[in-house]
Design a protein around this motif. Structure first.
Motif, PDB file in Angstrom:
ATOM      1  N   GLY A 166     -57.060  99.137 -97.861  1.00 20.41           N
ATOM      2  CA  GLY A 166     -56.119  98.548 -98.802  1.00 20.41           C
ATOM      3  C   GLY A 166     -55.462  99.588 -99.688  1.00 20.41           C
ATOM      4  N   HIS A 167     -56.227 100.602-100.112  1.00 20.11           N
ATOM      5  CA  HIS A 167     -55.658 101.686-100.916  1.00 20.11           C
ATOM      6  C   HIS A 167     -54.622 102.457-100.106  1.00 20.11           C
ATOM      7  CE1 HIS A 167     -57.991 101.808-104.722  1.00 20.11           C
ATOM      8  NE2 HIS A 167     -58.922 101.187-104.000  1.00 20.11           N
ATOM      9  N   VAL A 168     -54.922 102.719 -98.844  1.00 26.13           N
ATOM     10  CA  VAL A 168     -53.965 103.429 -97.988  1.00 26.13           C
ATOM     11  C   VAL A 168     -52.705 102.584 -97.801  1.00 26.13           C
ATOM     12  CG1 VAL A 168     -53.567 104.352 -95.667  1.00 26.13           C
ATOM     13  CG2 VAL A 168     -55.777 104.734 -96.797  1.00 26.13           C
ATOM     14  N   GLU A 169     -52.892 101.283 -97.578  1.00 24.55           N
ATOM     15  CA  GLU A 169     -51.739 100.385 -97.406  1.00 24.55           C
ATOM     16  C   GLU A 169     -50.856 100.394 -98.647  1.00 24.55           C
ATOM     17  OE1 GLU A 169     -51.136  95.792 -95.992  1.00 24.55           O
ATOM     18  OE2 GLU A 169     -52.557  96.171 -97.626  1.00 24.55           O
ATOM     19  N   ARG A 170     -51.453 100.292 -99.811  1.00 20.02           N
ATOM     20  CA  ARG A 170     -50.662 100.269-101.042  1.00 20.02           C
ATOM     21  C   ARG A 170     -49.938 101.597-101.255  1.00 20.02           C
ATOM     22  NH1 ARG A 170     -54.979  96.996-102.470  1.00 20.02           N
ATOM     23  NH2 ARG A 170     -56.253  98.711-103.254  1.00 20.02           N
ATOM     24  N   ALA A 171     -50.589 102.701-100.898  1.00 23.41           N
ATOM     25  CA  ALA A 171     -49.930 104.002-101.020  1.00 23.41           C
ATOM     26  C   ALA A 171     -48.752 104.098-100.056  1.00 23.41           C
ATOM     27  CB  ALA A 171     -50.933 105.124-100.748  1.00 23.41           C
ATOM     28  N   ARG A 172     -48.946 103.621 -98.830  1.00 19.61           N
ATOM     29  CA  ARG A 172     -47.851 103.653 -97.842  1.00 19.61           C
ATOM     30  C   ARG A 172     -46.668 102.819 -98.319  1.00 19.61           C
ATOM     31  NH1 ARG A 172     -46.043  99.323 -94.612  1.00 19.61           N
ATOM     32  NH2 ARG A 172     -48.226  98.745 -94.238  1.00 19.61           N
ATOM     33  N   ILE A 173     -46.942 101.638 -98.882  1.00 20.30           N
ATOM     34  CA  ILE A 173     -45.868 100.786 -99.406  1.00 20.30           C
ATOM     35  C   ILE A 173     -45.181 101.461-100.591  1.00 20.30           C
ATOM     36  CG2 ILE A 173     -45.383  98.587-100.541  1.00 20.30           C
ATOM     37  CD1 ILE A 173     -47.614  97.365 -98.777  1.00 20.30           C
ATOM     38  N   THR A 200     -40.445 103.581-101.873  1.00 15.83           N
ATOM     39  CA  THR A 200     -39.521 103.754-102.996  1.00 15.83           C
ATOM     40  C   THR A 200     -39.819 104.986-103.839  1.00 15.83           C
ATOM     41  OG1 THR A 200     -40.903 102.289-104.351  1.00 15.83           O
ATOM     42  CG2 THR A 200     -39.056 101.281-103.173  1.00 15.83           C
ATOM     43  N   ALA A 201     -41.017 105.541-103.721  1.00 16.11           N
ATOM     44  CA  ALA A 201     -41.414 106.684-104.545  1.00 16.11           C
ATOM     45  C   ALA A 201     -41.599 107.928-103.665  1.00 16.11           C
ATOM     46  CB  ALA A 201     -42.707 106.383-105.290  1.00 16.11           C
ATOM     47  N   PRO A 202     -41.396 109.109-104.216  1.00 16.21           N
ATOM     48  CA  PRO A 202     -41.565 110.328-103.423  1.00 16.21           C
ATOM     49  C   PRO A 202     -43.019 110.701-103.178  1.00 16.21           C
ATOM     50  CG  PRO A 202     -40.951 110.899-105.667  1.00 16.21           C
ATOM     51  CD  PRO A 202     -40.860 109.404-105.570  1.00 16.21           C
ATOM     52  N   SER A 203     -43.935 110.122-103.978  1.00 15.51           N
ATOM     53  CA  SER A 203     -45.342 110.476-103.819  1.00 15.51           C
ATOM     54  C   SER A 203     -46.223 109.298-104.196  1.00 15.51           C
ATOM     55  CB  SER A 203     -45.701 111.701-104.673  1.00 15.51           C
ATOM     56  OG  SER A 203     -45.520 111.411-106.051  1.00 15.51           O
ATOM     57  N   ALA A 204     -47.474 109.364-103.746  1.00 20.08           N
ATOM     58  CA  ALA A 204     -48.463 108.345-104.064  1.00 20.08           C
ATOM     59  C   ALA A 204     -49.839 108.971-103.938  1.00 20.08           C
ATOM     60  CB  ALA A 204     -48.323 107.131-103.133  1.00 20.08           C
ATOM     61  N   ARG A 205     -50.849 108.270-104.408  1.00 19.98           N
ATOM     62  CA  ARG A 205     -52.202 108.814-104.403  1.00 19.98           C
ATOM     63  C   ARG A 205     -53.194 107.768-103.914  1.00 19.98           C
ATOM     64  NH1 ARG A 205     -56.773 110.222-107.820  1.00 19.98           N
ATOM     65  NH2 ARG A 205     -57.303 112.432-107.489  1.00 19.98           N
ATOM     66  N   GLY A 208     -39.109  91.195 -91.801  1.00 20.60           N
ATOM     67  CA  GLY A 208     -40.421  91.820 -91.648  1.00 20.60           C
ATOM     68  C   GLY A 208     -40.602  92.935 -92.650  1.00 20.60           C
ATOM     69  N   GLY A 209     -41.799  93.016 -93.224  1.00 18.84           N
ATOM     70  CA  GLY A 209     -42.054  93.958 -94.305  1.00 18.84           C
ATOM     71  C   GLY A 209     -41.855  95.416 -93.953  1.00 18.84           C
ATOM     72  N   SER A 210     -42.083  95.784 -92.686  1.00 21.83           N
ATOM     73  CA  SER A 210     -41.998  97.196 -92.309  1.00 21.83           C
ATOM     74  C   SER A 210     -40.567  97.694 -92.180  1.00 21.83           C
ATOM     75  CB  SER A 210     -42.763  97.439 -91.007  1.00 21.83           C
ATOM     76  OG  SER A 210     -44.145  97.195 -91.190  1.00 21.83           O
ATOM     77  N   THR A 211     -39.565  96.779 -92.234  1.00 19.72           N
ATOM     78  CA  THR A 211     -38.176  97.242 -92.220  1.00 19.72           C
ATOM     79  C   THR A 211     -37.816  97.977 -93.501  1.00 19.72           C
ATOM     80  OG1 THR A 211     -37.410  95.091 -93.039  1.00 19.72           O
ATOM     81  CG2 THR A 211     -37.376  95.436 -90.650  1.00 19.72           C
ATOM     82  N   SER A 212     -38.665  97.886 -94.524  1.00 16.93           N
ATOM     83  CA  SER A 212     -38.402  98.613 -95.770  1.00 16.93           C
ATOM     84  C   SER A 212     -38.846 100.065 -95.692  1.00 16.93           C
ATOM     85  CB  SER A 212     -39.100  97.921 -96.946  1.00 16.93           C
ATOM     86  OG  SER A 212     -40.502  97.911 -96.766  1.00 16.93           O
ATOM     87  N   THR A 213     -39.551 100.445 -94.619  1.00 14.10           N
ATOM     88  CA  THR A 213     -39.965 101.838 -94.449  1.00 14.10           C
ATOM     89  C   THR A 213     -38.731 102.700 -94.222  1.00 14.10           C
ATOM     90  OG1 THR A 213     -42.032 101.080 -93.429  1.00 14.10           O
ATOM     91  CG2 THR A 213     -41.427 103.396 -93.112  1.00 14.10           C
ATOM     92  N   VAL A 240     -56.619 111.825-102.710  1.00 10.00           N
ATOM     93  CA  VAL A 240     -55.705 112.446-101.755  1.00 10.00           C
ATOM     94  C   VAL A 240     -54.282 112.204-102.230  1.00 10.00           C
ATOM     95  CG1 VAL A 240     -54.903 112.500 -99.369  1.00 10.00           C
ATOM     96  CG2 VAL A 240     -57.311 112.030 -99.851  1.00 10.00           C
ATOM     97  N   GLU A 241     -53.541 113.285-102.404  1.00  5.74           N
ATOM     98  CA  GLU A 241     -52.139 113.191-102.799  1.00  5.74           C
ATOM     99  C   GLU A 241     -51.273 113.073-101.549  1.00  5.74           C
ATOM    100  OE1 GLU A 241     -51.255 112.907-105.892  1.00  5.74           O
ATOM    101  OE2 GLU A 241     -53.288 113.258-106.661  1.00  5.74           O
ATOM    102  N   LEU A 242     -50.351 112.124-101.571  1.00  5.50           N
ATOM    103  CA  LEU A 242     -49.477 111.865-100.431  1.00  5.50           C
ATOM    104  C   LEU A 242     -48.024 112.047-100.853  1.00  5.50           C
ATOM    105  CD1 LEU A 242     -51.112 108.505 -99.259  1.00  5.50           C
ATOM    106  CD2 LEU A 242     -51.660 110.800 -98.442  1.00  5.50           C
ATOM    107  N   SER A 243     -47.198 112.469 -99.917  1.00  2.57           N
ATOM    108  CA  SER A 243     -45.765 112.572-100.167  1.00  2.57           C
ATOM    109  C   SER A 243     -45.015 111.806 -99.086  1.00  2.57           C
ATOM    110  CB  SER A 243     -45.310 114.037-100.149  1.00  2.57           C
ATOM    111  OG  SER A 243     -45.388 114.573 -98.839  1.00  2.57           O
ATOM    112  N   ARG A 244     -43.818 111.343 -99.446  1.00  3.60           N
ATOM    113  CA  ARG A 244     -43.025 110.637 -98.442  1.00  3.60           C
ATOM    114  C   ARG A 244     -42.681 111.572 -97.288  1.00  3.60           C
ATOM    115  NH1 ARG A 244     -37.390 107.882 -99.939  1.00  3.60           N
ATOM    116  NH2 ARG A 244     -38.738 106.666-101.320  1.00  3.60           N
TER     117      ARG A 244
END
Length: 418
Positions: free
Chosen positions: A304-311, A315-320, A375-380, A332-336
């Motif tokens: 769930g944490h990974v899913e929320r970071a991916r979502i 819209t954001a350049p980074s997530a954790r 579908g939600g993944s079209t926002s990727t 773990v620091e993530l970037s788009r």
């Protein structure tokens, strides 16, 4: 009492139910005032009941003892479908758990309409299983059997992108060629459809479906790839054995990164295997984190944490991704940019599928007037850029991200059964 007809979009991540009210398709409120019901079942060991959707996820998140099941649609047609998972003192087949969830959709449809559920049209992806016609046939049969066991008697199926096309068609003023893009939690489906106000109520639309294809890629696959690339190495994935001759076996990490396989780690055998894995590891400290996550039944929370970071990265350049479990505390620091590099190959597969769909229809990208996105993944962002780049002159129409398929299935049910 006349039974209610409707359409059911049983999704990998979320589900909807559509009915016709006052001549128009409407989505049924399934959880308080929400028209989506997350496709999740939580077996609460404290009250002995099963809870569904947001309520079930909330129980799990709040630390209630129990077993969470998500992405159940993904097991259809696979070897997991008839396997059993331990739910406290009993074993249940995954198809039976799917049946429990469908029963909830039926009950909530009936509560809303005040009528017994009658004929329904179920949505289905173009392919449940890529390039395997027998597994695809089996998947639909398994879904139909699970639905009939819950009292659905008259059942039809419709491809999900075709249902989305029926929803879009309500807004068109003239005939046009549309590329329908439905990217959800488990699959990505594409159809080229001729839509028009005159043809909207025709009983037979087969001639207006010029081509359709699907690929088993969705949001849960993006989560899995992101988890394997960035999070699982923190638990020992791709690290070596003590003798330096090989990497640790990947299967345990793949299971932990895959929604529908996480529960396979919550067994005595898996616990024993992980203890042996630690003994063999060059970095036992990393495997200790893996063992801690499994022992605390924190696998779904991690996913769930990974899913929320991916979502968030849409819209954001980074997530954790932050993990805070006794024995496993790290971030773990993530970037788009990094995420897009991770899923680049997957985006190419999506592009290849769209190109093949256009080729099947005998069209070039410039022939498409409109791209309808649902579908939600079209926002990727990467997926969106990849698809729209193939039809650069097309008008882009945003559908109801989670509801277009359910609305279209209701329209199809009226056409078939009304």
């Amino acid at each position: 009492m006349r039974p209610a007809i409707g359409g059911i979009d049983f999704g990998t991540s979320n589900s909807t139910v559509g009915v016709i009210e006052n001549g128009q398709p409407r989505l049924v409120p399934l959880e308080e005032n929400q028209v989506t019901l997350p496709s999740a079942v939580f077996f609460n060991f404290e009250d002995g009941r099963a809870h569904f959707g947001r309520r079930g996820i909330a129980d799990y998140t709040d630390g209630v003892e129990g077993r969470l099941m998500r992405a159940l649609k993904s097991v259809l047609g696979s070897s997991l479908a008839h396997e059993k998972t331990r739910i406290k003192a009993r074993s249940m087949a995954f198809t039976d758990i799917i049946g429990m969830f469908l029963a909830q959709l039926k009950a909530r449809m009936e509560a809303h309409t005040g009528m017994p559920a009658g004929p329904v049209v179920f949505g289905r992806p173009v392919q449940f299983v890529d390039d395997d016609a027998e597994a695809d046939r089996m998947a639909q049969a398994q879904l139909e059997k699970a639905a009939r066991a819950q009292g659905f008697a008259d059942i039809a199926f419709q491809f999900e992108p075709i249902a989305a096309a029926l929803d879009y068609e309500r807004s068109v003023a003239r005939e046009e060629l549309a590329l329908i893009v439905d990217m959800g939690g488990g699959t990505s489906d594409f159809s080229v459809v001729r839509v028009s106000p005159e043809r909207a109520n025709a009983a037979d639309r087969s001639g207006d479906i010029l081509a359709n294809r699907g690929v088993h890629i969705g949001g849960t696959d993006l989560d899995r790839l992101l988890s394997l690339d960035r999070v699982m190495p923190e638990l020992g994935y791709l690290s070596q054995t003590r003798d330096g001759k090989r990497n640790l076996p990947a299967a345990y990490f793949a299971d932990l990164a895959t929604w529908q396989r996480i529960n396979l780690l919550y067994t005595p055998k898996a616990s024993s295997d992980l203890s042996q894995l630690r003994y063999e590891a060059a970095r036992p400290d990393l495997v200790d984190r893996l063992i801690a996550i499994v022992e605390h039944r924190w696998g779904h929370a991690l996913a769930g944490h990974v899913e929320r970071a991916r979502i968030a990265l849409t819209t954001a350049p980074s997530a954790r991704v932050a993990v805070s479990v006794p024995g496993a505390e790290f971030g773990v620091e993530l970037s788009r940019e990094g995420f897009e590099a991770t899923v680049h190959g997957t985006a190419e597969r999506v592009a290849d599928t769209v190109t093949a769909t256009l080729r099947d229809a005998g069209l070039a990208g410039g022939d498409i007037a409109t791209v309808f996105l649902t579908g939600g993944s079209t926002s990727t962002p990467l997926a969106r850029r990849t698809i729209l780049g193939l039809v650069p002159q097309a008008r882009v129409v945003e559908g109801d991200v989670f509801g277009s398929v359910g609305l279209g299935l209701a329209l199809d049910a009226r056409r078939k059964f009304g």
